[in-house]
Write a protein that holds these residues in place. Structure first.
Motif: not given
Length: 341
Positions: A104-117, A211-215, A242-247
């Motif tokens: 956990r956290g190893a891909n945190g930077v990449a996933v957080a950037e994807q969420a903001m994208m 205005d934006y909800v991120v899961l 926005i869902n970057i957790s699990r489908g």
């Protein structure tokens, strides 16, 4: 000590793992022809598992864990362990006293950037405006409601799940001068970049303001399918999800209806349901209702972690779990077999 890598590791990867573990550690990996080097087969691993003290894995062939009678610690090269739970691995680990750790956290930077994208792409209607331009058309009239981009400045982002990934999403959002509201199991645990923290029982209070909800919540039995009609109804009609957790966190039918009726302004996701025999029929991936094909939806397919530096960090952190265990130290990323995270 014998460590089994459940993927077709390269010579460089094997050498890196060995150098991070005590001298004399045996590191073995399957060999043979493969389609993907991260999908090792039972045939190539069955003779390696029986006396393995530790396993580091991207995937697990059916039957391998039952053969690993000597297993003491399992290092999973993913953040979520729901797949292990569904295959019965966590129950087996509890029965045999096997320790489980993740990265956990190893891909945190990449996933957080994807969420903001996703947040930016939805707000700025990036895909729509790109396609219009490529087709040689223009959006007219200027400033019409349907063509105008949304803003992040002074808007509210509701963050459902404030773990390592959620913390970084909040940090990025503050860079856009957003107000960030967080929802987590323990609301007493604050975050530097979250303006106000709420408990799960206050979820709708946050949704109604966002205005934006991120899961970004972990997928556990408690969060499976928890985002349904009531949560969608609580959202602003101008809001994006926005869902970057699990489908499986989001109920498919209410989401489809909200998007089709434009009750929900837009949706973006990197994660999709996986339908398996015994749990659903027919089998497959992506939305059975075609949510990924709707015009107000932006998609990728498990690509958030497909980024520079991530693979190397995954392996390094997975190896660190094993090193800590055999040094008699607490594994900083140990997973509770009861909680699932």
């Amino acid at each position: 000590m014998k460590v089994l890598c459940l993927w077709y590791a390269t010579d460089d990867e094997i050498e890196t793992i060995k150098n991070s573990l005590p001298s004399g550690t045996e590191v073995v990996t399957p060999t043979g022809d493969y389609l993907s080097r991260f999908d090792c087969s039972y045939a190539h691993t069955k003779d390696l598992a029986a006396d393995a003290d530790a396993i580091i894995a991207f995937s697990v062939p059916d039957g391998i864990l039952n053969m690993a009678k000597n297993l003491k610690v399992f290092s999973w090269l993913h953040s979520g362990v729901d797949d292990l739970r569904m295959m019965g691995a966590t129950s087996l680990f509890k029965e045999r006293g096997v320790k489980l750790a993740n990265i956990r956290g190893a891909n945190g930077v990449a996933v957080a950037e994807q969420a903001m994208m996703f947040v930016l792409a939805l707000a700025k209607q990036t895909v729509k405006k790109h396609n219009v331009m490529r087709q040689g058309d223009r959006l007219f009239p200027l400033y019409a409601d349907e063509h105008r981009s949304g803003m992040l400045h002074n808007r509210t982002l509701g963050l459902i799940g404030v773990g390592s990934i959620g913390e970084r999403i909040a940090k990025h959002a503050k860079g856009f001068d957003m107000r960030v509201l967080g929802v987590r199991r323990n609301k007493e645990k604050s975050s530097e970049y979250v303006d106000a923290m709420y408990g799960m029982d206050e979820l709708h209070t946050v949704i109604a303001q966002s205005d934006y909800v991120v899961l970004a919540a972990p997928n556990t039995p408690e969060t499976d399918q928890f985002w349904g009609q009531a949560e969608l109804d609580a959202m602003k009609p101008t809001a994006y999800l926005i869902n970057i957790s699990r489908g499986s966190i989001v109920q498919e039918k209410p989401l489809y209806d909200a998007l089709k009726s434009e009750r929900l302004r837009g949706y973006a996701s990197d994660v999709w349901p996986i339908y398996q025999y015994g749990r659903s029929f027919p089998i497959g991936i992506c939305s059975r209702l075609g949510i990924h094909q709707l015009p107000n939806v932006i998609v990728s397919d498990d690509q958030a972690a497909n980024a520079d530096d991530v693979l190397e960090r995954n392996i390094a952190w997975g190896t660190q779990n094993i090193a800590q265990f055999f040094a008699g130290e607490s594994m900083v990323r140990e997973v509770s077999l009861d909680l699932g995270y």
